[in-house]
Design an enzyme around this catalytic site. Structure first.
Site, short mmCIF file in Angstrom:
data_model
loop_
_atom_site.label_atom_id
_atom_site.label_comp_id
_atom_site.label_asym_id
_atom_site.label_seq_id
_atom_site.Cartn_x
_atom_site.Cartn_y
_atom_site.Cartn_z
N GLY A 58 -50.24 -2.51 26.00
CA GLY A 58 -50.72 -2.81 24.79
C GLY A 58 -51.92 -2.36 24.20
N SER A 59 -51.99 -2.12 23.04
CA SER A 59 -53.24 -1.88 22.53
C SER A 59 -54.38 -3.24 22.38
CB SER A 59 -53.16 -1.48 20.87
OG SER A 59 -52.70 -0.23 20.92
N GLY A 60 -55.62 -2.96 22.11
CA GLY A 60 -56.55 -4.28 21.83
C GLY A 60 -57.38 -4.44 23.16
N HIS A 61 -57.49 -3.27 23.94
CA HIS A 61 -58.25 -3.53 25.07
C HIS A 61 -59.22 -2.41 25.51
CE1 HIS A 61 -55.67 -6.48 26.50
NE2 HIS A 61 -54.60 -5.92 26.50
N ASP A 69 -44.36 -4.34 30.66
CA ASP A 69 -44.62 -3.07 31.20
C ASP A 69 -44.04 -2.69 32.52
OD1 ASP A 69 -46.65 -2.44 29.41
OD2 ASP A 69 -48.29 -3.81 30.36
N HIS A 108 -55.18 -11.75 27.67
CA HIS A 108 -54.57 -11.89 26.53
C HIS A 108 -54.46 -13.43 26.21
CE1 HIS A 108 -52.55 -8.46 28.65
NE2 HIS A 108 -52.60 -8.09 27.43
#
Lengths: 335, 335
Positions: free
Chosen positions: B55-58, B111, B220
């Protein structure tokens, strides 16, 4: 906003102790004084030295730009507080290689006074000191009064170009000229979405509603030019970039470097979303981006927000910008 | 926490567009699909390729570790959401140099499933795929169940060592062995002080009082092991580091690399205050720090907090760690 700290009064000292423990090959204190930090690598006799400094809380500004192709020494104040003239003078003495020292820093009252006194002290030791003030914050004074503006993220460009010139063994007059030319061609605007908390204050510096932002706010929370309802990233970039472009002005055919700077709490993702719009606007105006920098370059503790900076380039400034630079906080290979 | 964004559903795409516009010499999309990003520099026939994603955001995880001496391609999901198996398979095809692909990523349900399906698709194209899961988060499963743990900032070390091995033209089996050895010797603990906000959710992922912190929280917002009153930086480091040390265990005489990672909103100053205490504790236990990394390596949007990671080194891992690496988000010269 909550902080990971110990005693507030130890914040700056413990930060510097951590930095020196982490990077002993790059940085060292002068006489065990954490207020005075200089390069630890080999000195070049005859090289112009660059001194900077100011309050803590802006990493990588200021200390992060002490390194090869950048500044030679920094004086460290408490968070958002100017360090003393005596400490600045100690740094001047520690870094002078016989070719003089350039005081290069952002235009703030306390720093102006203290760097001035330090220059007087150094001159009594026959150290020649010159000064260039960084004044890139468009929001802090109107056009025509550029010399009254504050210094913000554009500091980075002044370190980068003056630092390269010094490394190339230019004279103090030439290093000063290049630093001043950089400042003259640099313009920045910022936007804040939330406040930061100064450790010793223990509460947010200012309040701002959940649905508001302040355009033009300074990196210590100085008032901006407009408090407004939250806008989209695209809208914010358009407002800030247009103010920057018309101020210099940056015109069709110009080549620029773009710096998209996070103020502390803004995700890198959001800075790249902003860069996307910066690119589109500049492309539409026929302004060419020669080199970009995106990330945290001058922060305000954990403030949410960002700033945009443009530097208008000529061949000389491109050469300085492309020069290798190296510190624990900033690495760039020679182009 | 307020965000600088446009439409929430465009967040990941606009982020990637900004990144590709900013770094075209380093990164490119596959078939104009922003979900599939690969290295833009010259390919080496016969070099093992490393694929990652999530996922994005890291940022800089995961995309920031696509580069020389690191990974070769990444699949980009929405914020905190797994990308599709089809996109992963497209990346595998785009980066395979004939020597096979290592899937190297953090252990999360979505994932796991999608990388598994992508491996099946790739094998039908006669691309050999092996897999190493990063499982460094001590707080996410008890000792004895290390293989059930989540992957967090320790991902960085797996990219660094496996990426170096691939660049040295090691075989797929060898690259896999080195990645697994790195994971086996890496331990991380995090602490969160505030929540992040996922763009499409529009509100904080969890709530936490102004005087509380959560030790062991995942990147998360997964529950940690202890919600407690705010402690000092020194106390937090002591709690987290002791859990890390006893888990492997790291013993007197060991050489380690230390990673002090900011989760997004924590000032760099506070990470260095933490490093100071890490250094003191390890020094007291006779554990030697071979190399340190301090900054933002795996974030959780604008979450306040940090994580500590230790990697136990032997001569082989030191050689891989010292190898040059280069991406727009991470630069290290050869030691």
């Amino acid at each position: 906003m909550k902080k990971l700290m110990n005693k507030p009064e130890d914040f700056s000292r413990e930060t510097i102790e951590g930095i020196i423990l982490a990077h002993p090959e790059c940085l060292k204190m002068v006489d065990n004084n954490f207020r005075c930090v200089v390069r630890a690598d080999e000195r070049k006799p005859g090289k112009v030295a660059i001194a900077t400094g100011g309050g803590s809380g802006h990493l990588p500004t200021f200390l992060g730009y002490v390194g090869y192709g950048l500044a030679d020494g920094v004086t460290v104040g408490n968070v958002f507080a100017s360090p003393s003239a005596e400490a600045m003078y100690e740094v001047d003495k520690a870094i002078d290689n016989g070719a003089g020292v350039l005081h290069l820093y952002g235009r703030y009252g306390g720093d102006l006074m203290n760097f001035g006194m330090a220059a007087d002290l150094a001159s009594m030791d026959d150290i020649r000191v010159e000064e260039v003030l960084v004044t890139d914050d468009v929001a802090s004074a109107p056009k025509g009064e550029e010399d009254k503006r504050r210094g913000v993220a554009g500091l980075f460009y002044a370190y980068k170009t003056a630092g390269a010139a010094a490394e190339k063994m230019y004279s103090l007059d030439e290093v000063k000229r290049i630093a001043q030319k950089t400042v003259d061609n640099t313009r920045t605007m910022g936007v804040a979405l939330s406040s930061c908390t100064v450790p010793e204050a223990g509460k947010p510096t200012f309040t701002i509603s959940d649905d508001e932002m302040e355009i033009g706010m300074g990196i210590h929370g100085e008032p901006g030019i407009e408090r407004t309802k939250l806008k989209t990233n695209d809208e914010v970039v358009e407002i800030m970039l247009n103010k920057i472009i018309e101020d210099l002005p940056f015109e069709e055919g110009a080549e620029v470097s773009v710096l998209v700077n996070g103020l502390g709490a803004t995700p890198l993702e959001e800075l790249y979303i902003a860069y996307r719009k910066v690119y589109e606007i500049l492309d539409g105006k026929g302004i060419k981006i020669y080199r970009n920098y995106i990330g945290e370059f001058a922060t305000s503790m954990e403030m949410a927000g960002m700033s945009l900076t443009l530097l208008k380039l000529d061949d000389e400034l491109k050469e300085m910008l492309d020069f290798k630079a190296y510190s624990p906080f900033f690495k760039q290979d020679q182009k």
